[in-house]
Design an enzyme around this catalytic site. Structure first.
Site, PDB file in Angstrom:
ATOM      1  N   HIS A 217       0.832  -1.218   0.000  1.00  0.00           N
ATOM      2  CA  HIS A 217       0.000   0.000   0.000  1.00  0.00           C
ATOM      3  C   HIS A 217       0.863   1.263   0.000  1.00  0.00           C
ATOM      4  CE1 HIS A 217      -3.527  -2.518   0.968  1.00  0.00           C
ATOM      5  NE2 HIS A 217      -2.707  -3.142   1.814  1.00  0.00           N
TER       6      HIS A 217
ATOM      7  N   SER B 173      14.465  20.860 -16.424  1.00  0.00           N
ATOM      8  CA  SER B 173      13.221  21.618 -16.584  1.00  0.00           C
ATOM      9  C   SER B 173      13.494  22.850 -17.426  1.00  0.00           C
ATOM     10  CB  SER B 173      12.677  22.027 -15.219  1.00  0.00           C
ATOM     11  OG  SER B 173      11.684  23.033 -15.345  1.00  0.00           O
TER      12      SER B 173
ATOM     13  N   LYS C 243      15.799  21.142 -11.272  1.00  0.00           N
ATOM     14  CA  LYS C 243      15.144  19.867 -11.535  1.00  0.00           C
ATOM     15  C   LYS C 243      16.034  18.866 -12.261  1.00  0.00           C
ATOM     16  CE  LYS C 243      11.502  18.835 -10.844  1.00  0.00           C
ATOM     17  NZ  LYS C 243      10.327  19.042 -11.728  1.00  0.00           N
TER      18      LYS C 243
ATOM     19  N   GLU D  49       9.540   7.662 -16.885  1.00  0.00           N
ATOM     20  CA  GLU D  49       8.166   8.137 -17.033  1.00  0.00           C
ATOM     21  C   GLU D  49       7.617   7.801 -18.420  1.00  0.00           C
ATOM     22  OE1 GLU D  49       8.316  11.938 -13.946  1.00  0.00           O
ATOM     23  OE2 GLU D  49       8.443  12.298 -16.101  1.00  0.00           O
TER      24      GLU D  49
END
Length: 459
Positions: free
Chosen positions: A155, A276, A282, A289
Site C-alpha cells: 500500500h 526543466s 530539476k 516516465e
C-alpha cells in the site's frame, strides 16, 4: 495494377488507393515475403509447375530485389498497394514471364499470413534477447548491492525489511514469466499457413511439409479456412508485449518514486535524465516516465486488434490489414523500452545509507514481535492485537517501538520477556526468514547463483 486486369476495367480511384494502401507500413515485411516466395518457388518446382531453372531464376531475382531494398534503392509503388505486389511486380519486370508464374497456387491471403507469422517468430527471438539483457542488468545491480537492506512496501507504506537484491530478483521473476509467455506464443505461431490459398487451397497440390522445412516451421496448418483468417497468434503476441510493458511500467514507477527527495534511495544518471525548461534545480526521470506512459499504447494496440477481429466473418477480410500497424508499433515500443532500461540500470546511483536508515524503522519488525508471542503460545490473532496496542502506545508516547521497555510491554502481554529487545534487528529478522522464496541472505545468494547459471545458458 496487375491484379485489377480482367475483372475490373479501370484503375482504382486515387482516393481509394490512398485509403487502402499498406505499403507505407508493411514494407518492413520484405525479408519474410521474399523468404516465403523463394520457398514457394521450390514448392512449385516440386509440383512440376515450374522447372528447376525457372525456380533458380526466381530465387536469384528475389535475392537481387532484397539487396536493392536493403541498400535503400528499391522504389516502392503505392499503386501496387502492398509489399507482396511490389516485390512480385519488380520480379516480373526483371525476369519476365517466369516471374508471373510465382503466384500460382498462392493468394495474398495465405501470403500475408505467412509473412506475419515469420515476422512474429523473428520478433519473439529479438524481444526475448532484449529481455535477457535487461535481466542481466538487474542481476548485476543485485550482485553489487547484496548487503543493502531497505523497507519493503505494501500500500506504499513501510511494511517489513527486505534486501534490495530481493526486490531486484522479484523483477527477474516477472520478466522470466514474460520470456515463458513469448516461448509459448512461439509454439502457436510456428504453424505454416502457406498452401491454404485464398481460403480453400488449390487443385495444384504442393508439398506443404517441404515448405514448412524450408521456412523453419514446426508444423503445417490443418484447415485452410482457419489459416487465412487466424490472427490469434498476433493477439497473443500483443498481449505478451502488453504484459512486458506492464512489468516495465511497475519497475519504472518504483524507481521514479525512489528517486524523489522524499525517498532519496536512487538517482538516475545524467545520461538518462532531463532538466526543466523553467526550474533550474530539476532532474527528471523522463525515460522511466516515458516507459510508464508508453505502456498505455501497448494496451491500446492489443484492444485495437481484438476489436477488429471480434465481428469478422470467417476466412480472410480486408479488415485484417489493420493488424500490422498495431503489431509494429508494439514491437518498436517494447524494443526501445527494454533497451533503455538495460542501459539505464547499471548507471543508477544507489544510496545505500538512506535505504539502511529507512530500514532501521523499528515498526518494520512489528510482525516479528507478533510471531515472537506466537512462539510463546499465544494465538496469532491475540498476538496481532497485542502488538497493535503496543504500536499505538509508542505512537501516543512519541517513542520508537524499540524504546518501549520490556516492563511496559508486559503490561500489554506478560509473554514479553527480557529477550524481546533482540527482536529489533533487521538482519537477524531477515536471517530467520528461511522458507523458500523468503528474503534470507542464504536464499537471496542462492537465487543470484541460480539466475547467473540460468542466463549463462541462454535459455
Amino acid at each position: 495494377m496487375p491484379m485489377r486486369k480482367g475483372r475490373l476495367n479501370s484503375p482504382a480511384a486515387e482516393l481509394a488507393q490512398s485509403f487502402s494502401e499498406s505499403i507505407s507500413f508493411d514494407q518492413r515485411l520484405y525479408r519474410h515475403d521474399i523468404a516465403g516466395s523463394v520457398a514457394h518457388a521450390a514448392g512449385l518446382a516440386g509440383a512440376g509447375i515450374i522447372s528447376s531453372e525457372e525456380m533458380e531464376k526466381i530465387a536469384a531475382g528475389l535475392r537481387e530485389i532484397e539487396r536493392e531494398i536493403e541498400a535503400g534503392k528499391f522504389q516502392w509503388d503505392r499503386s501496387l498497394e502492398d509489399v507482396h505486389m511490389n516485390i512480385e511486380a519488380a520480379l516480373t519486370k526483371r525476369i519476365g514471364a517466369t516471374g508471373a508464374k510465382l503466384h500460382t497456387c498462392r493468394s495474398r491471403n495465405d501470403q500475408v499470413a505467412l509473412d506475419l507469422r515469420l515476422y512474429v517468430k523473428a520478433e519473439i527471438a529479438e524481444i526475448t534477447a532484449r529481455t535477457r539483457r535487461l535481466q542481466t542488468a538487474l542481476l548485476g545491480v543485485a550482485e553489487r548491492h547484496l548487503e543493502i537492506i531497505m523497507p519493503g512496501y505494501t500500500h506504499l507504506q513501510r511494511a517489513q525489511p527486505i534486501f534490495f537484491a530481493h526486490y531486484l530478483l522479484a523483477q527477474m521473476e516477472a520478466f522470466e514469466r514474460d520470456v515463458e509467455r513469448l516461448r509459448d506464443c512461439h509454439a502457436r505461431t510456428d504453424v505454416l499457413p502457406l498452401g491454404s490459398g485464398a481460403l480453400a487451397g488449390s487443385t495444384i497440390v504442393l508439398d506443404r511439409n517441404l515448405l514448412a522445412r524450408e521456412l523453419g516451421f514446426a508444423r503445417v496448418s490443418e484447415n485452410s479456412l482457419d489459416a487465412v483468417g487466424d490472427r490469434d497468434f498476433a493477439c497473443e503476441f500483443l498481449f505478451d508485449l502488453a504484459m512486458l510493458g506492464l512489468h516495465l511500467s511497475r519497475l519504472s514507477e518504483d524507481f521514479i518514486l525512489w528517486s524523489t527527495t522524499e525517498f532519496g534511495f536512487v538517482e538516475f544518471s545524467d545520461d538518462f535524465s532531463t532538466g526543466s525548461s523553467l526550474m533550474p534545480q530539476k532532474k527528471n526521470p523522463d525515460m522511466a516516465e516515458l516507459t510508464r506512459g508508453k505502456t498505455g499504447r501497448l494496451y491500446g494496440n492489443l484492444v485495437s486488434l481484438l476489436t477488429t477481429l471480434k465481428g469478422l466473418p470467417s476466412s480472410y477480410n480486408r479488415d485484417l490489414q489493420e493488424d500490422k500497424e498495431a503489431l509494429f508499433d508494439s514491437v518498436d515500443t517494447v524494443r526501445s523500452a527494454l533497451d533503455i532500461w538495460g542501459a539505464m540500470l547499471p548507471e543508477l546511483k544507489i544510496d545505500s545509507a538512506k535505504m539502511s536508515v529507512a530500514a532501521e524503522d523499528p515498526n518494520l519488525l512489528a510482525t516479528d514481535l507478533a510471531e515472537y508471542l506466537v512462539k510463546k503460545g499465544l494465538p496469532f490473532r491475540e498476538a496481532h492485537e497485542a502488538v497493535g496496542k503496543l504500536v499505538a502506545r509508542a505512537a501516543k508516547l512519541k517513542l520508537a517501538l524499540n524504546n518501549i521497555s520490556p516492563m511496559q510491554m508486559q503490561e500489554i502481554s506478560p509473554l514479553f520477556g527480557d529477550d524481546v529487545n533482540a527482536m529489533f534487528d533487521a538482519r537477524r529478522s531477515l536471517a530467520s526468514r528461511r522458507a523458500i522464496g523468503s528474503p534470507s541472505p542464504t536464499n537471496v545468494a542462492a537465487r543470484i547463483v541460480y539466475w547467473r547459471k540460468h542466463l549463462s545458458k541462454g535459455a
